[in-house]
Design a protein around this motif. Sequence first.
Motif, PDB file in Angstrom:
ATOM      1  N   ASP A 622       0.949  -1.227   0.033  1.00  0.00           N
ATOM      2  CA  ASP A 622       0.150   0.030  -0.054  1.00  0.00           C
ATOM      3  C   ASP A 622       0.912   1.263   0.104  1.00  0.00           C
ATOM      4  OD1 ASP A 622      -2.123  -1.642   0.223  1.00  0.00           O
ATOM      5  OD2 ASP A 622      -2.417  -1.465   2.305  1.00  0.00           O
ATOM      6  N   PHE A 623       0.358   2.192  -0.642  1.00  0.00           N
ATOM      7  CA  PHE A 623       1.355   3.568  -0.748  1.00  0.00           C
ATOM      8  C   PHE A 623       0.397   4.708  -0.036  1.00  0.00           C
ATOM      9  CE2 PHE A 623       3.497   0.830  -3.798  1.00  0.00           C
ATOM     10  CZ  PHE A 623       4.436   1.446  -4.074  1.00  0.00           C
ATOM     11  N   GLY A 624       0.884   5.434   0.542  1.00  0.00           N
ATOM     12  CA  GLY A 624       0.329   6.519   1.152  1.00  0.00           C
ATOM     13  C   GLY A 624       0.409   7.638   0.177  1.00  0.00           C
ATOM     14  N   LYS A 625      -0.290   8.633   0.137  1.00  0.00           N
ATOM     15  CA  LYS A 625      -0.459   9.857  -0.624  1.00  0.00           C
ATOM     16  C   LYS A 625       1.145  10.510  -0.215  1.00  0.00           C
ATOM     17  CE  LYS A 625      -2.800  14.311  -1.089  1.00  0.00           C
ATOM     18  NZ  LYS A 625      -3.171  14.087  -2.663  1.00  0.00           N
ATOM     19  N   PRO A 626       1.457  10.892  -1.335  1.00  0.00           N
ATOM     20  CA  PRO A 626       2.944  11.686  -1.476  1.00  0.00           C
ATOM     21  C   PRO A 626       2.891  12.933  -0.534  1.00  0.00           C
ATOM     22  CG  PRO A 626       1.766  11.902  -3.558  1.00  0.00           C
ATOM     23  CD  PRO A 626       1.220  10.888  -3.071  1.00  0.00           C
ATOM     24  N   ARG A 627       3.901  13.134   0.067  1.00  0.00           N
ATOM     25  CA  ARG A 627       3.847  14.222   0.880  1.00  0.00           C
ATOM     26  C   ARG A 627       5.102  15.201   0.276  1.00  0.00           C
ATOM     27  NH1 ARG A 627       4.418  10.221   4.648  1.00  0.00           N
ATOM     28  NH2 ARG A 627       6.179  10.737   5.303  1.00  0.00           N
ATOM     29  N   LEU A 628       5.100  16.534   0.076  1.00  0.00           N
ATOM     30  CA  LEU A 628       5.748  17.041  -0.470  1.00  0.00           C
ATOM     31  C   LEU A 628       6.657  18.063   0.583  1.00  0.00           C
ATOM     32  CD1 LEU A 628       4.125  18.319  -3.921  1.00  0.00           C
ATOM     33  CD2 LEU A 628       5.369  16.159  -3.347  1.00  0.00           C
ATOM     34  N   SER A 629       7.799  18.318   0.423  1.00  0.00           N
ATOM     35  CA  SER A 629       8.762  19.281   1.362  1.00  0.00           C
ATOM     36  C   SER A 629       8.250  20.837   1.267  1.00  0.00           C
ATOM     37  CB  SER A 629      10.232  18.964   1.251  1.00  0.00           C
ATOM     38  OG  SER A 629      10.771  19.251  -0.186  1.00  0.00           O
ATOM     39  N   GLY A 630       7.547  21.027   0.312  1.00  0.00           N
ATOM     40  CA  GLY A 630       7.311  22.496   0.020  1.00  0.00           C
ATOM     41  C   GLY A 630       6.102  22.384  -1.292  1.00  0.00           C
ATOM     42  N   THR A 631       5.326  23.600  -1.302  1.00  0.00           N
ATOM     43  CA  THR A 631       4.651  23.506  -2.675  1.00  0.00           C
ATOM     44  C   THR A 631       5.079  24.435  -3.749  1.00  0.00           C
ATOM     45  OG1 THR A 631       3.760  25.628  -1.798  1.00  0.00           O
ATOM     46  CG2 THR A 631       2.672  23.864  -0.961  1.00  0.00           C
ATOM     47  N   THR A 632       6.364  24.799  -3.578  1.00  0.00           N
ATOM     48  CA  THR A 632       7.218  25.475  -4.606  1.00  0.00           C
ATOM     49  C   THR A 632       8.598  25.029  -4.798  1.00  0.00           C
ATOM     50  OG1 THR A 632       7.915  27.524  -3.424  1.00  0.00           O
ATOM     51  CG2 THR A 632       5.705  27.658  -4.495  1.00  0.00           C
ATOM     52  N   ALA A 652       7.232 -11.523   3.145  1.00  0.00           N
ATOM     53  CA  ALA A 652       8.330 -10.499   2.950  1.00  0.00           C
ATOM     54  C   ALA A 652       8.527 -10.461   1.265  1.00  0.00           C
ATOM     55  CB  ALA A 652       9.696 -11.016   3.474  1.00  0.00           C
ATOM     56  N   GLY A 653       8.695  -9.382   0.856  1.00  0.00           N
ATOM     57  CA  GLY A 653       8.866  -8.827  -0.596  1.00  0.00           C
ATOM     58  C   GLY A 653       9.594  -7.353  -0.811  1.00  0.00           C
ATOM     59  N   ALA A 654       9.693  -7.146  -1.982  1.00  0.00           N
ATOM     60  CA  ALA A 654      10.347  -6.078  -2.460  1.00  0.00           C
ATOM     61  C   ALA A 654       9.405  -5.289  -3.599  1.00  0.00           C
ATOM     62  CB  ALA A 654      11.888  -6.144  -2.869  1.00  0.00           C
ATOM     63  N   THR A 655       9.135  -4.040  -3.457  1.00  0.00           N
ATOM     64  CA  THR A 655       8.611  -3.417  -4.502  1.00  0.00           C
ATOM     65  C   THR A 655       9.311  -2.189  -4.866  1.00  0.00           C
ATOM     66  OG1 THR A 655       6.501  -2.380  -5.336  1.00  0.00           O
ATOM     67  CG2 THR A 655       7.251  -1.783  -3.023  1.00  0.00           C
ATOM     68  N   VAL A 656       9.029  -1.482  -6.000  1.00  0.00           N
ATOM     69  CA  VAL A 656       9.903  -0.477  -6.519  1.00  0.00           C
ATOM     70  C   VAL A 656       8.648   0.804  -6.494  1.00  0.00           C
ATOM     71  CG1 VAL A 656      10.981   0.662  -8.541  1.00  0.00           C
ATOM     72  CG2 VAL A 656      11.197  -1.771  -8.043  1.00  0.00           C
ATOM     73  N   VAL A 657       9.383   1.752  -5.589  1.00  0.00           N
ATOM     74  CA  VAL A 657       8.398   2.915  -5.651  1.00  0.00           C
ATOM     75  C   VAL A 657       8.724   3.923  -6.736  1.00  0.00           C
ATOM     76  CG1 VAL A 657       8.108   4.948  -3.968  1.00  0.00           C
ATOM     77  CG2 VAL A 657       8.641   2.864  -3.188  1.00  0.00           C
ATOM     78  N   GLY A 721       3.606   5.458  -7.270  1.00  0.00           N
ATOM     79  CA  GLY A 721       3.046   4.161  -6.953  1.00  0.00           C
ATOM     80  C   GLY A 721       3.969   3.094  -7.384  1.00  0.00           C
ATOM     81  N   GLU A 722       3.241   1.836  -7.674  1.00  0.00           N
ATOM     82  CA  GLU A 722       4.128   0.713  -8.190  1.00  0.00           C
ATOM     83  C   GLU A 722       4.303   0.500  -9.828  1.00  0.00           C
ATOM     84  OE1 GLU A 722       4.077  -3.084  -5.696  1.00  0.00           O
ATOM     85  OE2 GLU A 722       2.005  -2.522  -5.829  1.00  0.00           O
ATOM     86  N   THR A 727      -1.596   6.362  -8.698  1.00  0.00           N
ATOM     87  CA  THR A 727      -2.937   7.261  -8.766  1.00  0.00           C
ATOM     88  C   THR A 727      -2.715   8.064  -7.555  1.00  0.00           C
ATOM     89  OG1 THR A 727      -4.116   5.734  -7.415  1.00  0.00           O
ATOM     90  CG2 THR A 727      -4.582   5.841  -9.916  1.00  0.00           C
ATOM     91  N   GLN A 728      -1.888   7.785  -6.753  1.00  0.00           N
ATOM     92  CA  GLN A 728      -1.212   8.799  -5.542  1.00  0.00           C
ATOM     93  C   GLN A 728      -0.762   9.928  -6.124  1.00  0.00           C
ATOM     94  OE1 GLN A 728      -2.909   8.467  -2.775  1.00  0.00           O
ATOM     95  NE2 GLN A 728      -2.682   6.419  -1.975  1.00  0.00           N
ATOM     96  N   THR A 729      -1.392  11.293  -5.681  1.00  0.00           N
ATOM     97  CA  THR A 729      -0.741  12.451  -6.260  1.00  0.00           C
ATOM     98  C   THR A 729      -1.062  13.529  -5.551  1.00  0.00           C
ATOM     99  OG1 THR A 729      -1.302  13.850  -8.520  1.00  0.00           O
ATOM    100  CG2 THR A 729      -3.169  12.878  -7.199  1.00  0.00           C
ATOM    101  N   ALA A 730       0.014  14.444  -5.846  1.00  0.00           N
ATOM    102  CA  ALA A 730       0.138  15.868  -5.131  1.00  0.00           C
ATOM    103  C   ALA A 730       0.482  16.825  -6.334  1.00  0.00           C
ATOM    104  CB  ALA A 730       1.146  15.677  -3.874  1.00  0.00           C
TER     105      ALA A 730
END
Length: 750
Positions: A622-632, A652-657, A721-722, A727-730
């Motif tokens: 599962d992927f959380g909504k992306p958090r940005l260090s700033g808006t600009t 156990a497993g591996a994915t690629v963000v 996402g994967e 679809t998780q966006t900012a």
Amino acid sequence: MQVSRRRFAQGLGLLAGASALPAMAKAEVKLPDTRIETLIAQMTIEEKAAQLSILGSDAGDLDAMIKQGLGGTSGVLPDRDVYAYTRQMQQLAMQSRLKIPLWFMGDVAHGFNTEFPVPLALAATWNPELVTSVHRAAAIEATTSGVNWTFSPMLDIARDPRWGRMCEGAGEDPHLGSVMAVAQVKGFQGDDLSTPDTMLATAKHFAGYGAVTAGRDYNPTDIPPRLFRDIYLSPFKAVVDAGIGSFMAAFTPIDGVPATSSRTLLTGILRDQWGFDGLVVSDYDAVLELVAHGVAADPAHAAQLALHAGVDIDLHSGTYWKELPGLVKSGRVKMAEVDTAVRRVLTAKAKLGLFDDAFRYGNAARAKAMPFRPSHLALAREAARQAMVLLKNDGTLPLAKQGKIAVIGPMADKTADLLGPMPALGRKDNVVSMLAGISAAMQGRGSVTHVEGVSVRGDDVSGIPAAVSAASDADIAILVLGETDDMIGEGDSRAFIDLPGRQRALAEAVIATGKPTVAVVITGRAMDLTWLDGHANALVDAMICGEQAGNALADLLFGDANFSGKLPVTMPRALGQVPIFYNHLPAARPGQIDTPYTSRYVDLIKAPLYWFGHGLSYTSFDFGKPRLSGTTLAPGGTLTVTTRVTNSGRRAGATVVQLYVRDRLADVSRPVRELKGFRRVELKPGESRDVALSLTPADLAFARRDLSWGTEAGVFDVYVGEDSTATQTASFTLTTSEDMTKGNGGATVI
């Protein structure tokens, strides 16, 4: 002369090299510039022409020529003792008048003694650290035998799977291709080119070769200028920045101008714009082929054009060797132009340390004993495990090591076909076939039956009844299908991209038995696997994964390891969708199959079978909504994109963000999304981790309306996402447009 693509080297010569990493190049060169200039002043034009030529065994009496300082050496073939050969040739060179050392080159593309997955398969790992380790291992093995220059990596972006050489690159995306290219260079060249276990790397084919029309090898290319800058040049610029030592010019013409004769490309872009100070070598016979292209009147004219364009070394054709002395004496070529190329050759040899010790590369005891072999085999197995992609699974996988298994198909017991194109000294006797790997894993726990069923080519279906009988008597059937080596690689383009021969008929008959069926496909391209996707219980893209492929597949099928590979290419539903790729421009009239007057097919949905970046696992994430260090994001700044990833499954497993970006508004139409970052992450069941990826303004640069390289201020969407459908966006705002042309900040041209 037609070269076999199973040859290890296209030629070994008296020849040159290139620069190492820019920050350390001057420190590495132990031969003072005055020594190089003294040598150049002492050389005859014939000796200079020899330094600029890689000659094969068909050139004449090479032993005598080398002793005179007038020739190259023949190619290193798999049936030759490479260490003994390179040592013997170097001893002859040390008897020449000026004692300029030879160096020895070849296609060390995905291993030397130990064969690793082909580059496309390595790209499917999305693991640059692993890729660096693989090419570090290849360099150790090659240099132990005296080879110190490789014609790798291949950086051609490939969007047309008909092209057989798709398997030699990293797929369709410029960012993934750039990261994998830099990883390969780091493995080959290390931190110090003068150490005896590193070798000079070559970026090929500069540039645009992957866009050959109709997917047919050696065909011309037709690439719009903006696409050329944004997509096809990007990986080459990345390896220049990483300090690669040499480039190989492409066979192909761009806008009617063969790359081998393009001064705009080889000097204007590569040297003047990007600051590359290394070596440029032609492709095999490409200098002479300027005559066939219709831009050179004869071989002398071809040599004149290529040298002026910036080709320092003529690979195999002998055109420089034969024609340059006469061209200089007639005044058609200036001696200063020849000297510039020779200077690059000698400088490159100095950076490799050959003037300090001509015999520094090669170790007889290590070449014979290969003490590195066990660790390299373990690395090959791990690389193959990470490269294979699980495309579909209805829960049939992983398998239990019990009961009766029928392994069916023409690729199940193949060995040589798993080595891949240009396997250096790889031997089919060392390859663990898919059947052998499965059988070894099942040893003592159940039974394994093998039936070939059909051949890869041909229409003989007489073996299908035996395959059906084996499947009917088994608890599970494993179909091993795909393409043989002579359908993949240089010169082997295909007009169709589905399963060749009667393999589809075999699959239909086996699946019709009703027994659970796992389909495993061995291929070096994106294939049309639509029927298998619709009917098999599980589907594995096994790529071409080298000599440990069978063991790696068994590890994955039986759950001793987990799938983590991700597609580096888009999988089409049908040939009619080709070329198909994720980072396309938006259509003015998007629509579906049932919506008239839109961008659609009337007989097929337009979506691919599998998207770029796709790959399943035995667990879920599962992927959380992306958090940005700033808006600009401002010039000189960095924006950090963080997402929380959770292993929500029981294994156990591996994915690629994967991080994608979309430019909402620009002066030219921009892709619907573009990969700009990724990271492989391993998690235990229930474990969560924050994964941070960074963006800078340079990541957002492109060829603008006037073709200058830079950014445009505006709003950008990020997706995490994967795969490329994330679809998780900012969103954020790039505050200022920035011209990066003068700062050499991207894949621009003069």
